[in-house]
Design a protein around this motif. Structure first.
Motif, short mmCIF file in Angstrom:
data_model
loop_
_atom_site.label_atom_id
_atom_site.label_comp_id
_atom_site.label_asym_id
_atom_site.label_seq_id
_atom_site.Cartn_x
_atom_site.Cartn_y
_atom_site.Cartn_z
N ASP A 97 -10.19 -10.26 4.71
CA ASP A 97 -10.09 -9.61 3.40
C ASP A 97 -10.54 -8.15 3.53
O ASP A 97 -11.71 -7.84 3.38
CB ASP A 97 -10.97 -10.37 2.41
CG ASP A 97 -10.83 -9.86 0.99
OD1 ASP A 97 -10.07 -8.89 0.77
OD2 ASP A 97 -11.48 -10.42 0.10
N HIS A 98 -9.58 -7.25 3.79
CA HIS A 98 -9.93 -5.85 4.02
C HIS A 98 -10.24 -5.10 2.72
O HIS A 98 -10.76 -3.99 2.77
CB HIS A 98 -8.77 -5.13 4.73
CG HIS A 98 -8.52 -5.63 6.12
ND1 HIS A 98 -9.49 -5.61 7.10
CD2 HIS A 98 -7.40 -6.16 6.69
CE1 HIS A 98 -8.97 -6.11 8.22
NE2 HIS A 98 -7.72 -6.45 7.99
N HIS A 99 -9.91 -5.66 1.58
CA HIS A 99 -10.09 -4.96 0.31
C HIS A 99 -11.26 -5.48 -0.51
O HIS A 99 -11.39 -5.17 -1.68
CB HIS A 99 -8.79 -5.02 -0.50
CG HIS A 99 -7.67 -4.28 0.14
ND1 HIS A 99 -6.84 -4.86 1.08
CD2 HIS A 99 -7.27 -2.99 0.02
CE1 HIS A 99 -5.97 -3.96 1.48
NE2 HIS A 99 -6.20 -2.83 0.88
N ARG A 100 -12.11 -6.28 0.13
CA ARG A 100 -13.25 -6.82 -0.60
C ARG A 100 -14.20 -5.72 -1.05
O ARG A 100 -14.81 -5.81 -2.11
CB ARG A 100 -14.00 -7.85 0.26
CG ARG A 100 -15.06 -8.61 -0.53
CD ARG A 100 -15.65 -9.76 0.24
NE ARG A 100 -14.61 -10.72 0.62
CZ ARG A 100 -14.88 -11.85 1.27
NH1 ARG A 100 -16.12 -12.15 1.62
NH2 ARG A 100 -13.89 -12.67 1.60
N SER A 101 -14.32 -4.68 -0.25
CA SER A 101 -15.21 -3.58 -0.64
C SER A 101 -14.72 -2.88 -1.90
O SER A 101 -15.52 -2.36 -2.69
CB SER A 101 -15.35 -2.57 0.49
OG SER A 101 -14.09 -2.04 0.85
N ILE A 102 -13.39 -2.87 -2.13
CA ILE A 102 -12.85 -2.28 -3.35
C ILE A 102 -13.20 -3.14 -4.56
O ILE A 102 -13.57 -2.64 -5.62
CB ILE A 102 -11.31 -2.12 -3.24
CG1 ILE A 102 -10.95 -1.17 -2.09
CG2 ILE A 102 -10.73 -1.58 -4.55
CD1 ILE A 102 -9.46 -1.07 -1.83
N ARG A 103 -13.08 -4.47 -4.38
CA ARG A 103 -13.36 -5.39 -5.49
C ARG A 103 -14.85 -5.56 -5.75
O ARG A 103 -15.31 -5.55 -6.88
CB ARG A 103 -12.75 -6.76 -5.21
CG ARG A 103 -11.26 -6.81 -5.09
CD ARG A 103 -10.75 -8.25 -5.17
NE ARG A 103 -11.54 -9.15 -4.34
CZ ARG A 103 -11.33 -9.34 -3.03
NH1 ARG A 103 -10.37 -8.67 -2.42
NH2 ARG A 103 -12.07 -10.19 -2.35
N LEU B 252 -4.64 -2.09 -5.82
CA LEU B 252 -5.20 -2.18 -4.47
C LEU B 252 -6.14 -3.36 -4.32
O LEU B 252 -6.25 -3.97 -3.26
CB LEU B 252 -5.95 -0.88 -4.13
CG LEU B 252 -5.10 0.34 -3.76
CD1 LEU B 252 -5.97 1.58 -3.69
CD2 LEU B 252 -4.37 0.12 -2.45
N LYS B 253 -6.83 -3.70 -5.42
CA LYS B 253 -7.78 -4.80 -5.38
C LYS B 253 -7.13 -6.14 -5.08
O LYS B 253 -7.78 -7.06 -4.61
CB LYS B 253 -8.54 -4.88 -6.71
CG LYS B 253 -9.51 -3.74 -6.93
CD LYS B 253 -10.24 -3.89 -8.25
CE LYS B 253 -11.23 -2.76 -8.48
NZ LYS B 253 -11.96 -2.91 -9.74
N LYS C 203 -9.82 -1.20 10.79
CA LYS C 203 -9.86 -0.57 9.47
C LYS C 203 -11.09 0.33 9.30
O LYS C 203 -11.30 0.92 8.25
CB LYS C 203 -9.88 -1.64 8.37
CG LYS C 203 -8.69 -2.59 8.41
CD LYS C 203 -7.40 -1.88 8.07
CE LYS C 203 -6.24 -2.86 7.99
NZ LYS C 203 -4.95 -2.22 7.70
N SER D 151 -14.21 -0.64 9.20
CA SER D 151 -15.23 -1.27 8.36
C SER D 151 -16.55 -1.41 9.12
O SER D 151 -16.56 -1.61 10.34
CB SER D 151 -14.77 -2.67 7.92
OG SER D 151 -13.63 -2.60 7.12
N LEU E 55 0.83 -1.21 0.00
CA LEU E 55 0.00 0.00 0.00
C LEU E 55 0.86 1.26 0.00
O LEU E 55 0.59 2.22 -0.74
CB LEU E 55 -0.93 -0.01 1.21
CG LEU E 55 -1.84 1.21 1.39
CD1 LEU E 55 -2.72 1.41 0.17
CD2 LEU E 55 -2.68 1.05 2.64
#
Length: 246
Positions: free
Chosen positions: A38-44, A24-25, A71, A73, A3
């Protein structure tokens, strides 16, 4: 690239925003031993990770929530027992529990209404309500206006017809039914919007714990019907939200 490297590259002009977002995805998840958060699921996918509570210990659920809270979330967890909620309440006082739906929620960020219209949840009978509540609270938590009309099954179909104004104004309909599972077919023959059918395990012996209603829904002659798994209210609410955002 991690990051920090991505942010530096964007700042220095070596990386454009679209490429940075793409990278980032695929950033690594956070490995906490018993779970990989999975902290980046919202991006994907547009939504943060949802915790499935069944089969996890109270401590494991609390640990996953802790990492997501760090994070910032929003937290949605399904199939949560009352005893687990009581345990988590001592750690996270802001937690909310929907007992019929067996869902816990923590709102760290304001939930914006992103849906384009209304999602309507119907049930064939009163016994189907717990599954319908899981769908209702899932769709609502994901930023939709949701309404519900319960106990309007085909055994007294006039009850369904008495609510046609609300039914015809919905953008997506979730139809939850056990027994023979006929409700989605009837609704699908009346409306021009997607109908998500949810079979429940409600019924007598030949219902085979929801298999009969599942097969009825899969074999529906009405067009525009999709079917989720038995008792999968969460899956229906999530899919309805995706459709309503389009």
């Amino acid at each position: 690239m991690d990051l920090k490297e991505i942010l530096i590259s964007v700042k220095q002009g070596h990386l454009d925003i679209d490429t940075a977002l793409s990278k980032l995805k695929t950033l690594p998840f956070e490995d906490i031993g018993y779970a990989k958060v999975d902290h980046h699921r919202s991006i994907r996918n547009g939504y943060p990770e949802v915790i499935y509570g069944e089969g996890k210990t109270d401590e494991q659920i609390a640990g996953i929530i802790e990492k997501m809270m760090e994070k910032g979330s929003n937290i949605l967890a399904t199939r949560i027992k009352k005893e687990t909620y009581d345990y988590l309440k001592n750690i996270y006082p802001s937690i909310q529990y929907e007992e019929l739906a067996r869902i816990i929620k923590i709102e760290n960020k304001k939930i914006e209404k992103v849906g384009k219209g209304k999602i309507l949840v119907l049930t064939g009978g009163t016994c189907d309500i717990p599954v319908a509540e899981e769908a209702y609270h899932t769709a609502e938590f994901l930023g939709n206006d949701v309404e519900k009309i319960y106990d309007v099954g085909v055994a007294g179909i006039h009850r369904l017809f008495n609510n046609m104004d609300k039914i015809m104004s919905a953008r997506v309909i979730i139809a939850v039914a056990g027994m023979e599972g006929a409700l989605p077919s009837v609704v699908g023959g009346l409306v021009d919007v997607p109908v998500i059918a949810v079979p429940t395990s409600v019924g007598y012996g030949a219902n085979f714990k929801g298999l009969s209603s599942l097969l009825t829904m899969l074999n529906s002659c009405a067009s525009g019907i999709s079917v989720v798994n038995i008792d999968n209210g969460f899956g229906a609410g999530y899919l309805a939200s995706m459709i309503n955002k389009l």
